[in-house]
Design a protein around this motif. Structure first.
Motif, PDB file in Angstrom:
ATOM      1  N   VAL A  38       0.821  -1.220   0.000  1.00  0.00           N
ATOM      2  CA  VAL A  38       0.000   0.000   0.000  1.00  0.00           C
ATOM      3  C   VAL A  38       0.854   1.268   0.000  1.00  0.00           C
ATOM      4  CG1 VAL A  38      -1.955  -1.188   1.078  1.00  0.00           C
ATOM      5  CG2 VAL A  38      -0.310   0.017   2.528  1.00  0.00           C
ATOM      6  N   ASP A  39       2.181   1.103  -0.064  1.00  0.00           N
ATOM      7  CA  ASP A  39       3.113   2.232  -0.085  1.00  0.00           C
ATOM      8  C   ASP A  39       2.922   3.163   1.110  1.00  0.00           C
ATOM      9  OD1 ASP A  39       5.267   3.581  -1.228  1.00  0.00           O
ATOM     10  OD2 ASP A  39       3.962   4.949  -2.339  1.00  0.00           O
ATOM     11  N   HIS A  40       2.810   2.546   2.277  1.00  0.00           N
ATOM     12  CA  HIS A  40       2.694   3.334   3.506  1.00  0.00           C
ATOM     13  C   HIS A  40       3.487   2.605   4.586  1.00  0.00           C
ATOM     14  CE1 HIS A  40       1.115   6.598   5.790  1.00  0.00           C
ATOM     15  NE2 HIS A  40       0.729   5.780   6.733  1.00  0.00           N
ATOM     16  N   HIS A  41       4.574   3.191   5.030  1.00  0.00           N
ATOM     17  CA  HIS A  41       5.567   2.471   5.820  1.00  0.00           C
ATOM     18  C   HIS A  41       5.638   2.931   7.273  1.00  0.00           C
ATOM     19  CE1 HIS A  41       6.599   2.221   1.530  1.00  0.00           C
ATOM     20  NE2 HIS A  41       6.984   0.986   1.826  1.00  0.00           N
ATOM     21  N   PRO A  42       5.698   1.977   8.183  1.00  0.00           N
ATOM     22  CA  PRO A  42       5.751   2.335   9.606  1.00  0.00           C
ATOM     23  C   PRO A  42       7.139   2.793  10.047  1.00  0.00           C
ATOM     24  CG  PRO A  42       5.899  -0.032   9.358  1.00  0.00           C
ATOM     25  CD  PRO A  42       5.717   0.524   7.974  1.00  0.00           C
ATOM     26  N   LEU A  65       2.868   5.387  13.558  1.00  0.00           N
ATOM     27  CA  LEU A  65       2.292   5.625  12.236  1.00  0.00           C
ATOM     28  C   LEU A  65       2.055   7.117  12.037  1.00  0.00           C
ATOM     29  CD1 LEU A  65      -0.361   2.744  12.120  1.00  0.00           C
ATOM     30  CD2 LEU A  65       1.933   2.757  11.089  1.00  0.00           C
ATOM     31  N   THR A  66       2.565   7.633  10.949  1.00  0.00           N
ATOM     32  CA  THR A  66       2.356   9.015  10.575  1.00  0.00           C
ATOM     33  C   THR A  66       2.489   9.079   9.062  1.00  0.00           C
ATOM     34  OG1 THR A  66       3.017  11.316  10.979  1.00  0.00           O
ATOM     35  CG2 THR A  66       4.798   9.693  10.831  1.00  0.00           C
ATOM     36  N   THR A  67       1.967  10.129   8.469  1.00  0.00           N
ATOM     37  CA  THR A  67       2.072  10.273   7.016  1.00  0.00           C
ATOM     38  C   THR A  67       3.008  11.423   6.702  1.00  0.00           C
ATOM     39  OG1 THR A  67      -0.172   9.402   6.742  1.00  0.00           O
ATOM     40  CG2 THR A  67       0.776  10.634   4.877  1.00  0.00           C
ATOM     41  N   HIS A  68       4.182  11.077   6.211  1.00  0.00           N
ATOM     42  CA  HIS A  68       5.189  12.118   5.953  1.00  0.00           C
ATOM     43  C   HIS A  68       4.688  13.109   4.905  1.00  0.00           C
ATOM     44  CE1 HIS A  68       7.442   8.373   7.205  1.00  0.00           C
ATOM     45  NE2 HIS A  68       7.557   9.189   8.218  1.00  0.00           N
ATOM     46  N   ASP A  69       3.975  12.560   3.896  1.00  0.00           N
ATOM     47  CA  ASP A  69       3.480  13.420   2.814  1.00  0.00           C
ATOM     48  C   ASP A  69       2.395  14.394   3.290  1.00  0.00           C
ATOM     49  OD1 ASP A  69       5.194  11.968   1.197  1.00  0.00           O
ATOM     50  OD2 ASP A  69       3.629  10.693   0.354  1.00  0.00           O
ATOM     51  N   ALA A  70       1.831  14.157   4.474  1.00  0.00           N
ATOM     52  CA  ALA A  70       0.785  15.040   4.998  1.00  0.00           C
ATOM     53  C   ALA A  70       1.264  15.775   6.251  1.00  0.00           C
ATOM     54  CB  ALA A  70      -0.474  14.243   5.317  1.00  0.00           C
TER      55      ALA A  70
HETATM   56  C1  LIG Z   1       7.046   8.072  -2.962  1.00  0.00           C
HETATM   57  C2  LIG Z   1       6.262   7.279  -1.961  1.00  0.00           C
HETATM   58  O1  LIG Z   1       5.012   6.964  -2.491  1.00  0.00           O
HETATM   59  C3  LIG Z   1       6.045   8.055  -0.672  1.00  0.00           C
HETATM   60  O2  LIG Z   1       7.263   8.542  -0.204  1.00  0.00           O
HETATM   61  C4  LIG Z   1       5.322   7.251   0.399  1.00  0.00           C
HETATM   62  C5  LIG Z   1       6.110   6.042   0.873  1.00  0.00           C
HETATM   63  N1  LIG Z   1       5.724   5.603   2.193  1.00  0.00           N
HETATM   64  C6  LIG Z   1       5.206   6.456   3.084  1.00  0.00           C
HETATM   65  N2  LIG Z   1       5.024   6.085   4.344  1.00  0.00           N
HETATM   66  C7  LIG Z   1       4.571   6.932   5.257  1.00  0.00           C
HETATM   67  N3  LIG Z   1       4.430   6.528   6.513  1.00  0.00           N
HETATM   68  N4  LIG Z   1       4.250   8.179   4.929  1.00  0.00           N
HETATM   69  C8  LIG Z   1       4.383   8.645   3.694  1.00  0.00           C
HETATM   70  O3  LIG Z   1       4.086   9.818   3.446  1.00  0.00           O
HETATM   71  C9  LIG Z   1       4.872   7.764   2.700  1.00  0.00           C
HETATM   72  N5  LIG Z   1       4.987   8.134   1.459  1.00  0.00           N
END
Ligand SMILES: C[C@H](O)[C@H](O)[C@H]1CNC2=NC(N)=NC(=O)C2=N1
Length: 99
Positions: free
Chosen positions: A56-60, A73-78
């Motif tokens: 799901v491209d979301h990494h802990p 868990l946090t969303t770096h992109d947000a």
């Molecule tokens: C380019 C890639 O899709 C992004 O960097 C993804 C990867 N995994 C991620 N994981 C998490 N936890 N937050 C993100 O914002 C995130 N972004």
């Protein structure tokens, strides 16, 4: 790609449905601590989470010592919490051993 940060109301609702998670002091992440029988069980669990995370491209962010795993868990992109964190927390709760 950017994703929307949860509103305060959405965050409160999500947390109410995730009782084993707590909000980090800065409000930008949720945290859960787990304990397993041994390292093999802990790492087996981490492997399953890792496969899902990549799917799901979301990494802990996590920390492991022997049978303990602490997951953030946090969303770096947000720059904070998004629905992706809630979805990942639900996945983790579904495969975690019963407390
Ligand atoms: C380019 C890639 O899709 C992004 O960097 C993804 C990867 N995994 C991620 N994981 C998490 N936890 N937050 C993100 O914002 C995130 N972004």
């Amino acid at each position: 790609m950017s994703i929307a940060r949860l509103t305060d109301a959405e965050r409160a609702e999500a947390l109410a449905a995730l009782p084993v998670w707590h909000l980090r002091e800065d409000g930008l992440a949720i945290v859960r601590k787990l304990k397993f029988a041994d390292f093999n069980a802990a790492f087996g669990f981490m492997t399953r989470v890792a496969i899902q995370a990549d799917k799901v491209d979301h990494h802990p962010e996590w920390f492991n010592v022997y049978n303990r795993v602490e997951i953030t868990l946090t969303t770096h992109d947000a720059s904070g919490l998004s629905r992706r964190d809630v979805e990942m927390a639900r996945f983790i709760d579904a495969i975690a051993p019963q407390a």
